[in-house]
Write a protein that holds these residues in place. Structure first.
Motif, PDB file in Angstrom:
ATOM      1  N   PRO A 180       0.807  -1.227   0.000  1.00  0.00           N
ATOM      2  CA  PRO A 180       0.000   0.000   0.000  1.00  0.00           C
ATOM      3  C   PRO A 180       0.836   1.271   0.000  1.00  0.00           C
ATOM      4  CG  PRO A 180      -0.879  -1.585   1.571  1.00  0.00           C
ATOM      5  CD  PRO A 180       0.425  -2.132   1.096  1.00  0.00           C
ATOM      6  N   LYS A 181       2.016   1.228   0.624  1.00  0.00           N
ATOM      7  CA  LYS A 181       2.833   2.437   0.732  1.00  0.00           C
ATOM      8  C   LYS A 181       3.418   2.861  -0.611  1.00  0.00           C
ATOM      9  CE  LYS A 181       7.230   0.203   1.958  1.00  0.00           C
ATOM     10  NZ  LYS A 181       8.300   0.159   2.974  1.00  0.00           N
ATOM     11  N   MET A 182       3.155   2.104  -1.664  1.00  0.00           N
ATOM     12  CA  MET A 182       3.613   2.483  -2.993  1.00  0.00           C
ATOM     13  C   MET A 182       3.081   3.854  -3.399  1.00  0.00           C
ATOM     14  SD  MET A 182       5.290   1.906  -5.753  1.00  0.00           S
ATOM     15  CE  MET A 182       5.770   0.185  -5.714  1.00  0.00           C
ATOM     16  N   VAL A 183       1.918   4.244  -2.851  1.00  0.00           N
ATOM     17  CA  VAL A 183       1.334   5.536  -3.217  1.00  0.00           C
ATOM     18  C   VAL A 183       2.213   6.691  -2.755  1.00  0.00           C
ATOM     19  CG1 VAL A 183      -1.040   4.730  -3.273  1.00  0.00           C
ATOM     20  CG2 VAL A 183      -0.081   5.556  -1.121  1.00  0.00           C
ATOM     21  N   GLU A 184       3.135   6.435  -1.837  1.00  0.00           N
ATOM     22  CA  GLU A 184       4.039   7.480  -1.370  1.00  0.00           C
ATOM     23  C   GLU A 184       5.307   7.561  -2.210  1.00  0.00           C
ATOM     24  OE1 GLU A 184       4.706   6.473   2.701  1.00  0.00           O
ATOM     25  OE2 GLU A 184       2.933   7.563   3.402  1.00  0.00           O
ATOM     26  N   ASP A 185       5.494   6.611  -3.104  1.00  0.00           N
ATOM     27  CA  ASP A 185       6.676   6.611  -3.953  1.00  0.00           C
ATOM     28  C   ASP A 185       6.607   7.789  -4.933  1.00  0.00           C
ATOM     29  OD1 ASP A 185       9.066   4.920  -5.063  1.00  0.00           O
ATOM     30  OD2 ASP A 185       7.860   5.460  -6.818  1.00  0.00           O
ATOM     31  N   ASN A 186       7.699   8.532  -5.037  1.00  0.00           N
ATOM     32  CA  ASN A 186       7.707   9.750  -5.865  1.00  0.00           C
ATOM     33  C   ASN A 186       7.426   9.455  -7.330  1.00  0.00           C
ATOM     34  OD1 ASN A 186       8.257  11.448  -3.696  1.00  0.00           O
ATOM     35  ND2 ASN A 186      10.490  11.195  -3.910  1.00  0.00           N
ATOM     36  N   GLU A 187       8.029   8.397  -7.867  1.00  0.00           N
ATOM     37  CA  GLU A 187       7.822   8.063  -9.270  1.00  0.00           C
ATOM     38  C   GLU A 187       6.380   7.655  -9.526  1.00  0.00           C
ATOM     39  OE1 GLU A 187      10.650   5.226 -10.548  1.00  0.00           O
ATOM     40  OE2 GLU A 187      12.377   6.552 -10.286  1.00  0.00           O
ATOM     41  N   PHE A 188       5.802   6.918  -8.574  1.00  0.00           N
ATOM     42  CA  PHE A 188       4.401   6.529  -8.738  1.00  0.00           C
ATOM     43  C   PHE A 188       3.493   7.755  -8.721  1.00  0.00           C
ATOM     44  CE2 PHE A 188       0.280   5.671  -6.809  1.00  0.00           C
ATOM     45  CZ  PHE A 188      -0.219   4.700  -7.667  1.00  0.00           C
ATOM     46  N   ARG A 189       3.742   8.677  -7.794  1.00  0.00           N
ATOM     47  CA  ARG A 189       2.897   9.866  -7.685  1.00  0.00           C
ATOM     48  C   ARG A 189       3.032  10.731  -8.935  1.00  0.00           C
ATOM     49  NH1 ARG A 189       0.754  10.265  -2.679  1.00  0.00           N
ATOM     50  NH2 ARG A 189       0.075  12.412  -3.067  1.00  0.00           N
ATOM     51  N   GLU A 190       4.240  10.788  -9.486  1.00  0.00           N
ATOM     52  CA  GLU A 190       4.434  11.555 -10.713  1.00  0.00           C
ATOM     53  C   GLU A 190       3.636  10.950 -11.864  1.00  0.00           C
ATOM     54  OE1 GLU A 190       8.044  12.877 -13.765  1.00  0.00           O
ATOM     55  OE2 GLU A 190       8.507  12.004 -11.798  1.00  0.00           O
ATOM     56  N   MET A 191       3.662   9.609 -11.956  1.00  0.00           N
ATOM     57  CA  MET A 191       2.894   8.935 -13.004  1.00  0.00           C
ATOM     58  C   MET A 191       1.399   9.145 -12.801  1.00  0.00           C
ATOM     59  SD  MET A 191       2.574   4.872 -13.810  1.00  0.00           S
ATOM     60  CE  MET A 191       1.643   4.663 -12.291  1.00  0.00           C
ATOM     61  N   ALA A 192       0.932   9.037 -11.542  1.00  0.00           N
ATOM     62  CA  ALA A 192      -0.498   9.182 -11.251  1.00  0.00           C
ATOM     63  C   ALA A 192      -0.988  10.584 -11.584  1.00  0.00           C
ATOM     64  CB  ALA A 192      -0.759   8.866  -9.785  1.00  0.00           C
ATOM     65  N   ARG A 193      -0.145  11.595 -11.362  1.00  0.00           N
ATOM     66  CA  ARG A 193      -0.565  12.973 -11.642  1.00  0.00           C
ATOM     67  C   ARG A 193      -0.700  13.239 -13.139  1.00  0.00           C
ATOM     68  NH1 ARG A 193       2.955  14.373  -7.067  1.00  0.00           N
ATOM     69  NH2 ARG A 193       1.612  15.010  -5.328  1.00  0.00           N
ATOM     70  N   ARG A 194      -0.083  12.399 -13.950  1.00  0.00           N
ATOM     71  CA  ARG A 194      -0.255  12.548 -15.397  1.00  0.00           C
ATOM     72  C   ARG A 194      -1.684  12.172 -15.802  1.00  0.00           C
ATOM     73  NH1 ARG A 194       4.387  13.265 -18.352  1.00  0.00           N
ATOM     74  NH2 ARG A 194       6.344  13.076 -17.175  1.00  0.00           N
ATOM     75  N   PHE A 195      -2.305  11.290 -15.014  1.00  0.00           N
ATOM     76  CA  PHE A 195      -3.695  10.936 -15.259  1.00  0.00           C
ATOM     77  C   PHE A 195      -4.646  11.942 -14.609  1.00  0.00           C
ATOM     78  CE2 PHE A 195      -1.477   6.887 -15.694  1.00  0.00           C
ATOM     79  CZ  PHE A 195      -2.003   6.402 -16.882  1.00  0.00           C
ATOM     80  N   ASN A 196      -4.255  12.423 -13.438  1.00  0.00           N
ATOM     81  CA  ASN A 196      -5.099  13.375 -12.716  1.00  0.00           C
ATOM     82  C   ASN A 196      -4.200  14.275 -11.874  1.00  0.00           C
ATOM     83  OD1 ASN A 196      -6.934  14.764 -11.157  1.00  0.00           O
ATOM     84  ND2 ASN A 196      -8.197  12.968 -10.693  1.00  0.00           N
ATOM     85  N   PRO A 197      -4.008  15.503 -12.310  1.00  0.00           N
ATOM     86  CA  PRO A 197      -3.086  16.412 -11.603  1.00  0.00           C
ATOM     87  C   PRO A 197      -3.469  16.680 -10.160  1.00  0.00           C
ATOM     88  CG  PRO A 197      -3.637  17.261 -13.780  1.00  0.00           C
ATOM     89  CD  PRO A 197      -4.565  16.134 -13.518  1.00  0.00           C
ATOM     90  N   THR A 198      -4.738  16.496  -9.798  1.00  0.00           N
ATOM     91  CA  THR A 198      -5.179  16.813  -8.437  1.00  0.00           C
ATOM     92  C   THR A 198      -5.298  15.569  -7.556  1.00  0.00           C
ATOM     93  OG1 THR A 198      -7.518  16.632  -9.032  1.00  0.00           O
ATOM     94  CG2 THR A 198      -6.463  18.799  -9.305  1.00  0.00           C
ATOM     95  N   ILE A 199      -4.778  14.446  -8.026  1.00  0.00           N
ATOM     96  CA  ILE A 199      -4.932  13.206  -7.260  1.00  0.00           C
ATOM     97  C   ILE A 199      -4.272  13.338  -5.893  1.00  0.00           C
ATOM     98  CG2 ILE A 199      -2.816  12.128  -8.130  1.00  0.00           C
ATOM     99  CD1 ILE A 199      -4.414   9.475  -8.209  1.00  0.00           C
TER     100      ILE A 199
END
Length: 567
Positions: A68-87
């Motif tokens: 679950p802590k993967m959501v705190e990974d910087n690379e993951f968050r950068e990828m997720a923001r490409r789908f939704n900048p306000t995630i």
């Protein structure tokens, strides 16, 4: 992953809906109103997408090894923001969603198990996190209607964690397992139980509670124990016994190679010893005794000879173990002939001229024979349900192993027949085979009855007619008879008994039910690489760091997804 794909599809459909609203606003309202309305709709869309994204990621965590802590990974968050900048998904949100997903999935699994008609084998493995804490993992094993092997984790928890509220059940005689089985609705479907050795009191109690009132029990009249002995554990103990005879020499070799203590896997130990023997034969290690106190102790030539002998025994055991435990679909029918191969290897080794090696082989053989005596009947029945073996192999192996061969064969045959009759009572056999019986028409010609004899009943002729009918009536053959009468199939390493029974089930509807239940019985707690551990398997450190309820949820859902993703 299907849930994730559905979520992505819902993203697209919602996006099209917003686009349509935008077009409608452009046609019907002013520019300023359009901007305000569109801004409101866009925020609603982002909020909805975030919830679906959270759900999708929680499913991903519950079906893969991603923590679950993967959501705190910087690379993951950068990828997720490409789908939704306000995630803005946090670890706590993911963990909560995983628990919700677990409860929803649990209802589906309970529904599946409630309608499952076959028998279920249980395994209870004790795992360790270093020497700090023990964990237990309870799993259900069965063959589904499509003849696929399934393993579902039902419970994972710490044995001694004060934060785990369910650990109170460990004070009960059965560790709370009976209550859990009743909760899952499968208590009446349990056939066998495999557990880490040293906990016989738990298995004995479970045997009395589970097997006592069952109408269709695999073991009640046939086998000595409800508790199936773990084959992987037996092999590891057998090999460890051989290594113990040269443990001082092993320590010297490790000191020479500076490799230190390896993982508690006996295949690693044999690899290290074989490599050291190779280096010694090449002259890489000194051959003389230690002459200086600063020198590392070196094995003598006699000691190297002992290592060579142990490597010869254990190396052969490793080859057979690899063929057994790394089988893709490890069903119960293949264990007997692998154990037979173990026995042949050790028997040959006992005849060695080297008394040291002979004694080691004898000790290993005694352990194997003890396991053989306890498990032979079960493994022989499973082997007989393999169309490459049937009773032919049972007869063959009984002729090769100590004891009264005829008595052993009759015991196996009687057990198979008795078990088949029990299944036949529960699942009546239909006529799937042509009958050889024929009827004859009565002649239209014959002696005319004498008037005063018409009302007389000739009892002797009635008895004679019944005698003729009974003697002419062919005995009806059962599915079991037809199956065993057919020639055995040619040997093939790639052959799958499960695939064969899936096809043959239409011809042998009742016998195939029996085969499904026997072939699914787990004979070893661990398979593949994990079967070589000489100590309890280690727990994944990621699981240890999670809260107890979340660790249980992830262990369960990950096994459910792998086994029931098509359900």
């Amino acid at each position: 992953m299907s849930g994730t794909l559905q979520t992505f599809e819902s993203f697209g459909s919602k996006g099209r809906g917003v686009g349509e609203s935008d077009q409608e606003m452009g046609d019907n309202g002013s520019d300023s109103d359009d901007v305000g309305e569109f801004s409101f709709q866009s925020e609603a869309m982002l909020e909805y997408d975030e919830q679906n994204g959270l759900r999708a990621f929680a499913k991903f965590v519950c079906s893969t090894q991603v923590p679950p802590k993967m959501v705190e990974d910087n690379e993951f968050r950068e990828m997720a923001r490409r789908f939704n900048p306000t995630i803005n998904i946090t670890v706590k949100m993911v963990e909560s969603e995983c628990l919700i997903f677990y409860e929803e999935s649990k209802l589906k699994v309970k529904e599946f198990l409630s309608v499952f008609e076959g028998q279920i084998g249980l395994t209870l493995e004790i795992m360790k996190y270093y020497n700090y804490r023990d964990y237990l993992c309870l799993s259900a094993h069965f063959i589904q209607g499509n003849w696929k092997m399934k393993k579902l984790v039902l419970l994972f928890r710490s044995v001694s964690d004060p934060e785990d509220k369910s650990s109170d059940n460990l004070h009960s005689r059965d560790w709370g397992i009976l209550k859990l089985l009743e909760h899952w609705g499968i208590k009446e479907k349990i056939s066998t139980f495999v557990m880490t050795s040293g906990y016989d009191s738990v298995t004995d109690y479970l045997e009395g509670q589970i097997q006592g009132n069952k109408d269709l029990a695999l073991n009640s009249c046939l086998f000595r124990r409800f508790h199936v002995r773990c084959c992987g554990e037996m092999v590891s103990l057998m090999v460890q016994e051989a290594f113990d005879k040269i443990k001082d020499i092993i320590e010297k070799i490790r000191a020479l190679s500076s490799s230190g203590k390896s993982l508690p896997l006996w295949n690693h130990t044999i690899f290290d010893l074989q490599q050291s023997l190779k280096l010694w034969s090449m002259g890489e290690y000194p051959t003389k005794e230690v002459t200086n106190s600063n020198d590392k102790p070196c094995p003598s030539p006699d000691e190297w000879k002992k290592v060579e002998g142990v490597c010869k025994i254990v190396g052969s055991i490793y080859e057979v173990s690899t063929a057994l435990f790394e089988t893709k679909h490890l069903s119960a029918n293949i264990y007997l002939y692998h154990l037979h191969e173990f026995r042949e290897i050790l028997t040959q080794m006992t005849m060695q001229s080297d008394s040291f090696i002979g004694k080691i082989a004898e000790a290993m053989l005694r352990r194997l024979d003890k396991y053989w005596d306890e498990m032979f009947l079960l493994l022989a029945i499973a082997a007989a349900l393999d169309p490459r073996f049937k009773m032919k192999y049972v007869e063959f192996v009984c002729s090769k192993v100590k004891g009264d061969a005829n008595a052993q064969v009759l015991a196996v045959w009687g057990a198979i027949q008795k078990q088949f009759d029990a299944y036949l009572n529960h699942f009546p056999e239909k006529d799937h085979f042509p009958s050889d019986s024929s009827s004859s028409d009565s002649d239209s010609e014959g002696e005319s009855p004498i008037p005063w004899q018409v009302n007389h009943i000739f009892s002797v002729l009635q008895d004679y007619h019944q005698c003729i009918q009974s003697s002419n009536q062919p005995s009806k053959k059962s599915e079991l008879d037809y199956y065993l009468d057919e020639p055995v199939l040619p040997w093939s390493q790639k052959f799958s008994s499960l695939t064969w029974w899936k096809t043959a089930g239409a011809r042998y509807p009742t016998l195939s039910r029996m085969a499904r239940d026997f072939l699914s019985i787990p004979i070893s707690l661990a398979t593949s690489y994990d079967a070589f551990y000489t100590e309890p398997r280690p727990v994944d450190e990621h699981m240890v760091r999670l809260k107890p309820d979340l660790a249980n949820a992830l262990m369960c859902t990950r096994s459910w997804y792998r086994s029931l993703k098509d359900y």
